[in-house]
Design a protein around this motif. Structure first.
Motif, mmCIF file in Angstrom:
data_model
loop_
_atom_site.group_PDB
_atom_site.id
_atom_site.type_symbol
_atom_site.label_atom_id
_atom_site.label_comp_id
_atom_site.label_asym_id
_atom_site.label_seq_id
_atom_site.Cartn_x
_atom_site.Cartn_y
_atom_site.Cartn_z
ATOM 1 N N ARG A 16 0.829 -1.207 0.000
ATOM 2 C CA ARG A 16 0.000 0.000 0.000
ATOM 3 C C ARG A 16 0.866 1.261 0.000
ATOM 4 O O ARG A 16 0.649 2.176 -0.786
ATOM 5 C CB ARG A 16 -0.931 -0.017 1.217
ATOM 6 C CG ARG A 16 -1.831 1.181 1.357
ATOM 7 C CD ARG A 16 -2.754 1.079 2.585
ATOM 8 N NE ARG A 16 -2.169 0.451 3.754
ATOM 9 C CZ ARG A 16 -1.355 1.048 4.616
ATOM 10 N NH1 ARG A 16 -1.006 2.307 4.435
ATOM 11 N NH2 ARG A 16 -0.876 0.402 5.676
ATOM 12 N N LEU A 17 1.880 1.306 0.839
ATOM 13 C CA LEU A 17 2.688 2.519 0.920
ATOM 14 C C LEU A 17 3.536 2.696 -0.343
ATOM 15 O O LEU A 17 3.777 3.820 -0.776
ATOM 16 C CB LEU A 17 3.530 2.565 2.186
ATOM 17 C CG LEU A 17 4.783 1.733 2.330
ATOM 18 C CD1 LEU A 17 5.997 2.490 1.820
ATOM 19 C CD2 LEU A 17 5.003 1.406 3.794
ATOM 20 N N TYR A 18 3.947 1.603 -0.963
ATOM 21 C CA TYR A 18 4.718 1.711 -2.205
ATOM 22 C C TYR A 18 3.846 2.264 -3.337
ATOM 23 O O TYR A 18 4.259 3.180 -4.064
ATOM 24 C CB TYR A 18 5.300 0.349 -2.576
ATOM 25 C CG TYR A 18 6.223 0.386 -3.765
ATOM 26 C CD1 TYR A 18 7.426 1.080 -3.710
ATOM 27 C CD2 TYR A 18 5.889 -0.278 -4.936
ATOM 28 C CE1 TYR A 18 8.281 1.119 -4.802
ATOM 29 C CE2 TYR A 18 6.746 -0.255 -6.037
ATOM 30 C CZ TYR A 18 7.926 0.441 -5.964
ATOM 31 O OH TYR A 18 8.776 0.473 -7.043
ATOM 32 N N ARG A 19 2.627 1.728 -3.461
ATOM 33 C CA ARG A 19 1.708 2.247 -4.489
ATOM 34 C C ARG A 19 1.421 3.735 -4.260
ATOM 35 O O ARG A 19 1.418 4.527 -5.197
ATOM 36 C CB ARG A 19 0.400 1.455 -4.487
ATOM 37 C CG ARG A 19 0.493 0.128 -5.203
ATOM 38 C CD ARG A 19 -0.873 -0.497 -5.423
ATOM 39 N NE ARG A 19 -1.665 -0.636 -4.214
ATOM 40 C CZ ARG A 19 -1.664 -1.709 -3.430
ATOM 41 N NH1 ARG A 19 -0.929 -2.749 -3.731
ATOM 42 N NH2 ARG A 19 -2.417 -1.745 -2.356
ATOM 43 N N TYR A 20 1.181 4.103 -3.003
ATOM 44 C CA TYR A 20 0.919 5.497 -2.674
ATOM 45 C C TYR A 20 2.140 6.358 -3.023
ATOM 46 O O TYR A 20 1.996 7.449 -3.587
ATOM 47 C CB TYR A 20 0.582 5.640 -1.185
ATOM 48 C CG TYR A 20 0.377 7.066 -0.769
ATOM 49 C CD1 TYR A 20 -0.826 7.716 -1.005
ATOM 50 C CD2 TYR A 20 1.396 7.781 -0.143
ATOM 51 C CE1 TYR A 20 -1.009 9.043 -0.629
ATOM 52 C CE2 TYR A 20 1.228 9.089 0.231
ATOM 53 C CZ TYR A 20 0.020 9.718 -0.010
ATOM 54 O OH TYR A 20 -0.150 11.031 0.355
ATOM 55 N N GLY A 21 3.329 5.866 -2.699
ATOM 56 C CA GLY A 21 4.552 6.610 -3.004
ATOM 57 C C GLY A 21 4.721 6.861 -4.485
ATOM 58 O O GLY A 21 5.119 7.959 -4.910
ATOM 59 N N TYR A 25 4.629 10.651 -5.358
ATOM 60 C CA TYR A 25 5.972 11.214 -5.489
ATOM 61 C C TYR A 25 6.753 10.708 -6.694
ATOM 62 O O TYR A 25 7.837 11.202 -6.969
ATOM 63 C CB TYR A 25 6.780 10.927 -4.223
ATOM 64 C CG TYR A 25 6.127 11.460 -2.988
ATOM 65 C CD1 TYR A 25 6.110 12.820 -2.717
ATOM 66 C CD2 TYR A 25 5.492 10.607 -2.087
ATOM 67 C CE1 TYR A 25 5.490 13.320 -1.582
ATOM 68 C CE2 TYR A 25 4.877 11.091 -0.953
ATOM 69 C CZ TYR A 25 4.881 12.449 -0.705
ATOM 70 O OH TYR A 25 4.267 12.940 0.415
ATOM 71 N N GLY A 26 6.247 9.697 -7.379
ATOM 72 C CA GLY A 26 6.947 9.161 -8.537
ATOM 73 C C GLY A 26 7.734 7.903 -8.206
ATOM 74 O O GLY A 26 8.046 7.618 -7.050
ATOM 75 N N LEU A 27 8.054 7.162 -9.250
ATOM 76 C CA LEU A 27 8.701 5.861 -9.102
ATOM 77 C C LEU A 27 10.082 5.956 -8.457
ATOM 78 O O LEU A 27 10.406 5.173 -7.564
ATOM 79 C CB LEU A 27 8.795 5.169 -10.462
ATOM 80 C CG LEU A 27 9.418 3.779 -10.459
ATOM 81 C CD1 LEU A 27 8.611 2.824 -9.591
ATOM 82 C CD2 LEU A 27 9.534 3.248 -11.877
#
Length: 97
Positions: A16-21, A25-27
């Motif tokens: 979840r936090l990776y998808r949100y990031g 904020y971009g990849l």
């Protein structure tokens, strides 16, 4: 060598936090944060007693703050079990994995 395990809830939190990031904020930024988060997991496994106990939240848990996230874990014979990775969620709602 010390190791860590991720609970299913922690795995869900990380996804979840990776998808949100990525969305926010971009990849490239999400990848840097993600790499740092896993480096912190390694540090926790190597020295699990380094971070404070949070028995008032959940008995036997410790917490390490990384960026805007709190990593809740418990010590194991081989290192640590990462239970949750939370941001602004209420830590008193921690569930057992």
């Amino acid at each position: 060598m010390a190791a860590y395990n991720l609970s299913q809830l922690a795995e869900d939190d990380i996804r979840r936090l990776y998808r949100y990031g990525i969305e926010k904020y971009g990849l490239a930024h999400a990848d840097r944060y993600f790499d740092g988060l896993f480096a912190r997991f390694d540090a926790i496994a190597e020295s699990p007693a380094l971070y404070p106990r949070v028995d008032h939240i959940r008995p036997g848990y410790r917490r390490s703050v990384y960026g805007v996230h709190s990593i809740y874990y418990r010590e194991t014979d081989s290192g640590a079990e990462i239970m949750r990775v939370l941001s602004r969620e209420n830590p008193s709602d921690l569930e057992e994995a």
